[in-house]
Each structure stands twice: as C-alpha cells, then as structure tokens.
Enzyme design. Structure first.
Site, PDB file in Angstrom:
ATOM      1  N   HIS A 152      43.892 118.199  67.988  1.00 19.29           N
ATOM      2  CA  HIS A 152      45.071 119.005  67.675  1.00 19.29           C
ATOM      3  C   HIS A 152      44.856 119.841  66.426  1.00 19.29           C
ATOM      4  O   HIS A 152      44.627 119.303  65.347  1.00 19.29           O
ATOM      5  CB  HIS A 152      46.358 118.198  67.525  1.00 19.29           C
ATOM      6  CG  HIS A 152      47.547 119.035  67.914  1.00 19.29           C
ATOM      7  ND1 HIS A 152      48.146 119.902  67.056  1.00 19.29           N
ATOM      8  CD2 HIS A 152      48.170 119.183  69.115  1.00 19.29           C
ATOM      9  CE1 HIS A 152      49.114 120.535  67.700  1.00 19.29           C
ATOM     10  NE2 HIS A 152      49.144 120.132  68.940  1.00 19.29           N
ATOM     11  N   HIS A 205      46.942 119.767  80.086  1.00 16.91           N
ATOM     12  CA  HIS A 205      48.214 119.083  79.849  1.00 16.91           C
ATOM     13  C   HIS A 205      49.204 119.587  80.894  1.00 16.91           C
ATOM     14  O   HIS A 205      49.651 120.733  80.828  1.00 16.91           O
ATOM     15  CB  HIS A 205      48.706 119.398  78.426  1.00 16.91           C
ATOM     16  CG  HIS A 205      49.943 118.666  78.032  1.00 16.91           C
ATOM     17  ND1 HIS A 205      50.444 118.721  76.753  1.00 16.91           N
ATOM     18  CD2 HIS A 205      50.775 117.855  78.723  1.00 16.91           C
ATOM     19  CE1 HIS A 205      51.544 117.981  76.677  1.00 16.91           C
ATOM     20  NE2 HIS A 205      51.765 117.462  77.877  1.00 16.91           N
ATOM     21  N   ASN A 260      40.239 122.203  76.107  1.00 13.93           N
ATOM     22  CA  ASN A 260      41.564 122.259  76.726  1.00 13.93           C
ATOM     23  C   ASN A 260      41.817 123.685  77.219  1.00 13.93           C
ATOM     24  O   ASN A 260      41.735 124.642  76.438  1.00 13.93           O
ATOM     25  CB  ASN A 260      42.596 121.853  75.666  1.00 13.93           C
ATOM     26  CG  ASN A 260      44.015 121.874  76.183  1.00 13.93           C
ATOM     27  OD1 ASN A 260      44.417 122.814  76.861  1.00 13.93           O
ATOM     28  ND2 ASN A 260      44.781 120.864  75.858  1.00 13.93           N
ATOM     29  N   GLU A 269      46.277 115.191  80.181  1.00 14.45           N
ATOM     30  CA  GLU A 269      47.275 114.834  79.162  1.00 14.45           C
ATOM     31  C   GLU A 269      48.627 114.837  79.844  1.00 14.45           C
ATOM     32  O   GLU A 269      48.964 115.781  80.570  1.00 14.45           O
ATOM     33  CB  GLU A 269      47.287 115.875  78.038  1.00 14.45           C
ATOM     34  CG  GLU A 269      46.107 115.810  77.127  1.00 14.45           C
ATOM     35  CD  GLU A 269      46.186 116.879  76.037  1.00 14.45           C
ATOM     36  OE1 GLU A 269      47.179 117.614  75.958  1.00 14.45           O
ATOM     37  OE2 GLU A 269      45.222 116.977  75.287  1.00 14.45           O
ATOM     38  N   THR A 285      52.426 119.814  71.176  1.00 18.87           N
ATOM     39  CA  THR A 285      52.678 118.397  70.884  1.00 18.87           C
ATOM     40  C   THR A 285      52.817 118.207  69.374  1.00 18.87           C
ATOM     41  O   THR A 285      51.935 118.605  68.614  1.00 18.87           O
ATOM     42  CB  THR A 285      51.499 117.551  71.412  1.00 18.87           C
ATOM     43  OG1 THR A 285      51.162 118.032  72.709  1.00 18.87           O
ATOM     44  CG2 THR A 285      51.878 116.099  71.486  1.00 18.87           C
ATOM     45  N   ASP A 299      44.652 124.844  78.744  1.00 17.06           N
ATOM     46  CA  ASP A 299      46.075 125.154  78.968  1.00 17.06           C
ATOM     47  C   ASP A 299      46.404 126.631  78.742  1.00 17.06           C
ATOM     48  O   ASP A 299      47.176 127.239  79.485  1.00 17.06           O
ATOM     49  CB  ASP A 299      46.958 124.344  78.006  1.00 17.06           C
ATOM     50  CG  ASP A 299      46.945 122.860  78.298  1.00 17.06           C
ATOM     51  OD1 ASP A 299      46.457 122.467  79.379  1.00 17.06           O
ATOM     52  OD2 ASP A 299      47.426 122.089  77.448  1.00 17.06           O
ATOM     53  N   HIS A 300      45.815 127.194  77.664  1.00 13.75           N
ATOM     54  CA  HIS A 300      46.257 128.538  77.294  1.00 13.75           C
ATOM     55  C   HIS A 300      45.587 129.651  78.098  1.00 13.75           C
ATOM     56  O   HIS A 300      45.999 130.808  78.019  1.00 13.75           O
ATOM     57  CB  HIS A 300      46.159 128.735  75.783  1.00 13.75           C
ATOM     58  CG  HIS A 300      47.125 127.817  75.091  1.00 13.75           C
ATOM     59  ND1 HIS A 300      48.475 127.826  75.373  1.00 13.75           N
ATOM     60  CD2 HIS A 300      46.936 126.815  74.205  1.00 13.75           C
ATOM     61  CE1 HIS A 300      49.077 126.891  74.657  1.00 13.75           C
ATOM     62  NE2 HIS A 300      48.160 126.249  73.948  1.00 13.75           N
ATOM     63  N   ARG A 358      52.536 119.744  81.747  1.00 16.08           N
ATOM     64  CA  ARG A 358      53.836 119.484  81.116  1.00 16.08           C
ATOM     65  C   ARG A 358      54.931 119.380  82.165  1.00 16.08           C
ATOM     66  O   ARG A 358      54.825 119.949  83.251  1.00 16.08           O
ATOM     67  CB  ARG A 358      54.174 120.626  80.149  1.00 16.08           C
ATOM     68  CG  ARG A 358      53.464 120.495  78.817  1.00 16.08           C
ATOM     69  CD  ARG A 358      53.937 121.578  77.864  1.00 16.08           C
ATOM     70  NE  ARG A 358      53.528 121.281  76.509  1.00 16.08           N
ATOM     71  CZ  ARG A 358      54.274 120.607  75.627  1.00 16.08           C
ATOM     72  NH1 ARG A 358      55.504 120.218  75.945  1.00 16.08           N
ATOM     73  NH2 ARG A 358      53.824 120.345  74.430  1.00 16.08           N
ATOM     74  N   GLU A 415      43.193 108.829  70.909  1.00 19.24           N
ATOM     75  CA  GLU A 415      42.940 110.155  70.344  1.00 19.24           C
ATOM     76  C   GLU A 415      43.734 110.256  69.052  1.00 19.24           C
ATOM     77  O   GLU A 415      44.972 110.164  69.055  1.00 19.24           O
ATOM     78  CB  GLU A 415      43.343 111.256  71.325  1.00 19.24           C
ATOM     79  CG  GLU A 415      43.067 112.639  70.725  1.00 19.24           C
ATOM     80  CD  GLU A 415      43.277 113.790  71.702  1.00 19.24           C
ATOM     81  OE1 GLU A 415      43.169 113.573  72.939  1.00 19.24           O
ATOM     82  OE2 GLU A 415      43.546 114.898  71.229  1.00 19.24           O
ATOM     83  N   ARG A 465      54.840 124.804  81.923  1.00 17.73           N
ATOM     84  CA  ARG A 465      54.829 126.110  81.248  1.00 17.73           C
ATOM     85  C   ARG A 465      53.445 126.759  81.220  1.00 17.73           C
ATOM     86  O   ARG A 465      53.328 127.943  81.022  1.00 17.73           O
ATOM     87  CB  ARG A 465      55.385 126.007  79.833  1.00 17.73           C
ATOM     88  CG  ARG A 465      54.489 125.250  78.879  1.00 17.73           C
ATOM     89  CD  ARG A 465      55.009 125.304  77.476  1.00 17.73           C
ATOM     90  NE  ARG A 465      56.180 124.469  77.295  1.00 17.73           N
ATOM     91  CZ  ARG A 465      56.541 123.964  76.117  1.00 17.73           C
ATOM     92  NH1 ARG A 465      55.842 124.256  75.043  1.00 17.73           N
ATOM     93  NH2 ARG A 465      57.596 123.188  76.004  1.00 17.73           N
TER      94      ARG A 465
HETATM   95  N1  PXP Z   1      44.922 116.732  72.069  1.00 18.90           N
HETATM   96  C1  PXP Z   1      46.188 116.569  72.510  1.00 18.90           C
HETATM   97  C2  PXP Z   1      46.638 115.204  72.860  1.00 18.90           C
HETATM   98  C3  PXP Z   1      47.055 117.662  72.659  1.00 18.90           C
HETATM   99  O1  PXP Z   1      48.312 117.480  73.113  1.00 18.90           O
HETATM  100  C4  PXP Z   1      46.566 118.961  72.382  1.00 18.90           C
HETATM  101  C5  PXP Z   1      47.444 120.150  72.592  1.00 18.90           C
HETATM  102  O2  PXP Z   1      47.716 120.280  73.942  1.00 18.90           O
HETATM  103  C6  PXP Z   1      45.233 119.076  71.940  1.00 18.90           C
HETATM  104  C7  PXP Z   1      44.436 117.950  71.772  1.00 18.90           C
HETATM  105  C8  PXP Z   1      44.613 120.393  71.652  1.00 18.90           C
HETATM  106  O3  PXP Z   1      45.225 120.962  70.544  1.00 18.90           O
HETATM  107  P1  PXP Z   1      44.877 122.456  70.157  1.00 18.90           P
HETATM  108  O4  PXP Z   1      45.332 123.313  71.285  1.00 18.90           O
HETATM  109  O5  PXP Z   1      45.636 122.668  68.888  1.00 18.90           O
HETATM  110  O6  PXP Z   1      43.395 122.504  69.968  1.00 18.90           O
END
Ligand code: PXP
Length: 237
Positions: free
Chosen positions: A190, A42, A6, A69, A100, A8-9, A44, A150, A48
C-alpha cells in the site's frame, strides 16, 4: 524480494470509456513478462474497477499466481472458491473510501473470521490478511488460520518527516520479524513506489511487495513519449 503487481487501475482507466482498452488481461500478461511474480486484483463490492469477468479472464490467462483481494462477505467467499486464486487477501472495505484505508479489524471479527477462512483453505487456497504492523493483529491472524500476512505500509508511505518514516519502518521491521517467527509468510503493500521502496530490500523477512497505483501512474509518464511518437509516425506527411 518478489513483486506482485496490482492491475486494478488498468480497469479504472478502461472503465472511463467502457470500450475495452486498456485490457486488464493484457496488463497482467505484460506484468508477468516484465518480471512480476504474481498478479493482484481487488474485486470490490461496488465493482468500481476490476469486474467479475476480468477476474475470470485474468485467472485463465496468467501463469504466475493470482492474489484476490476481497472483503469478508459470503459473495466474495463463493467467488474465491469458484475462481481458485492461489491466494486471497482479506481487506477491510468501505464503499466511500478511495482506497483501502487501514488494516483488517481482526479483534472484533475474530469468530466469524475463523468460520469464513476455513472453507477457503479447505479448497487449497492460501489465506493472507492485510493488517497493521502490530503484534496483536499478527497473532490473531495466525490464530484465525492465516498462512501469510500483508503488512499495511500506507502510514509509512504518507510520512513526510524522515524521523516519522524511520519510526514507521521500525514498526514494519519488528512486525515482519514477529510474523516470520509465528511461521507466516510476510508481504508488504500500500502506497509503495520508486520513491519509498528501497529500505524494504533490507527487511529480509518480507518476501514480496504488492504494488499497484504507483506503477500504473508511473507507466503513464514513462510510456507517454512512445505513445505520442507512434501517432506522430503514422501522421507524418
Ligand atoms: N495491498 C492491499 C491489500 C491493497 O488493498 C492495495 C490497494 O488495492 C495494495 C496492496 C496496493 O496499493 P497501491 O495501489 O497503493 O500500491
């Protein structure tokens, strides 16, 4: 077990300056070259981190698979159909949350969910639902048309005591077995990290883990010596 990364960050960090670096597309390609089996974004509602343009560019650039996502809204449904990820994962979304916070509330949303999912699947996009590791949520996911689920591992990742952690792991094992028997593919995600991922190797029903924050956070420290060294090389007299 496959790993979907992922990104996102990477966008969170980019947005701190809004000048383009670090580039989520570059991160996605590097993740693929490093062995990721897929890229997760994701989008959003408040944008963000990942924004619409990122999603479009990541879609065009990657060669593994894109997991979008998203919340169950009309806007996201249109974006999914337009963007054509290989997979969407439906997640609950609250504007005030930092991340989430729990699985998707399938029971209360069941009827609209069935309607929501149909056109997405009709466009050849696989549908996954982010749910608590509980039988009812899994059966309802299947009935609503999910190709995969998931399992939410957030609670497991936060357990401090070993006995609590083992209890959560057992819930995840049981849920994974049940979901497979129902004919769905199983992913987990997660809060997973180098500290807590090892027991998942033995849960063979889980074919992929989805990890974001811990990888990006650790990359900062693993990468910091090299990044400092580069500057020192360039400034040494
Ligand atoms: N799976 C889902 C459905 C999520 O919403 C997230 C967070 O965006 C993740 C996995 C990844 O979680 P983490 O960033 O804590 O690894």
């Amino acid at each position: 077990m496959r790993l979907a990364v992922n990104i996102d960050h990477i966008a969170t960090l980019r947005n701190a300056r809004n000048e383009g670096a670090p580039d989520p597309v570059e991160a996605a390609l590097l993740a693929e070259r490093s062995g990721a089996s897929g890229i997760v974004c994701h989008l959003r509602e408040d944008r963000r981190h990942i924004c619409d343009k990122d999603l479009e560019m990541v879609r065009a650039a990657i060669t593994t698979k894109l997991d979008l996502e998203m919340a169950m809204t009309q806007e996201m449904q249109s974006i999914a159909i337009r963007t054509r990820p290989e997979l969407i994962t439906l997640v609950p979304e609250k504007r005030e949350e930092l991340t989430t916070e729990g699985g998707f509330a399938i029971r209360s949303l069941f009827k609209p969910l069935v309607e929501f999912v149909k056109p997405i699947r009709d466009h050849g996009i696989l549908v996954s639902m982010f749910v608590e590791p509980e039988e009812e949520a899994l059966s309802l996911s299947k009935a609503a048309g999910a190709d995969m689920v998931e399992l939410h591992t957030g609670r497991y990742s936060l357990c401090a005591a070993a006995s609590e952690r083992e209890h959560e792991l057992e819930r995840i094992r049981t849920a994974a077995r049940f979901a497979r028997r129902e004919g769905m593919a199983v992913v987990a995600g997660h809060g997973l990290s180098v500290v807590n991922i090892a027991p998942f190797r033995d849960i063979t029903e889980i074919e992929e883990v989805s990890i974001g924050h811990a990888i990006i956070a650790r990359a900062v420290f693993i990468g910091l010596p090299a990044a400092i060294g580069e500057i020192l090389d360039l400034t040494r007299r």
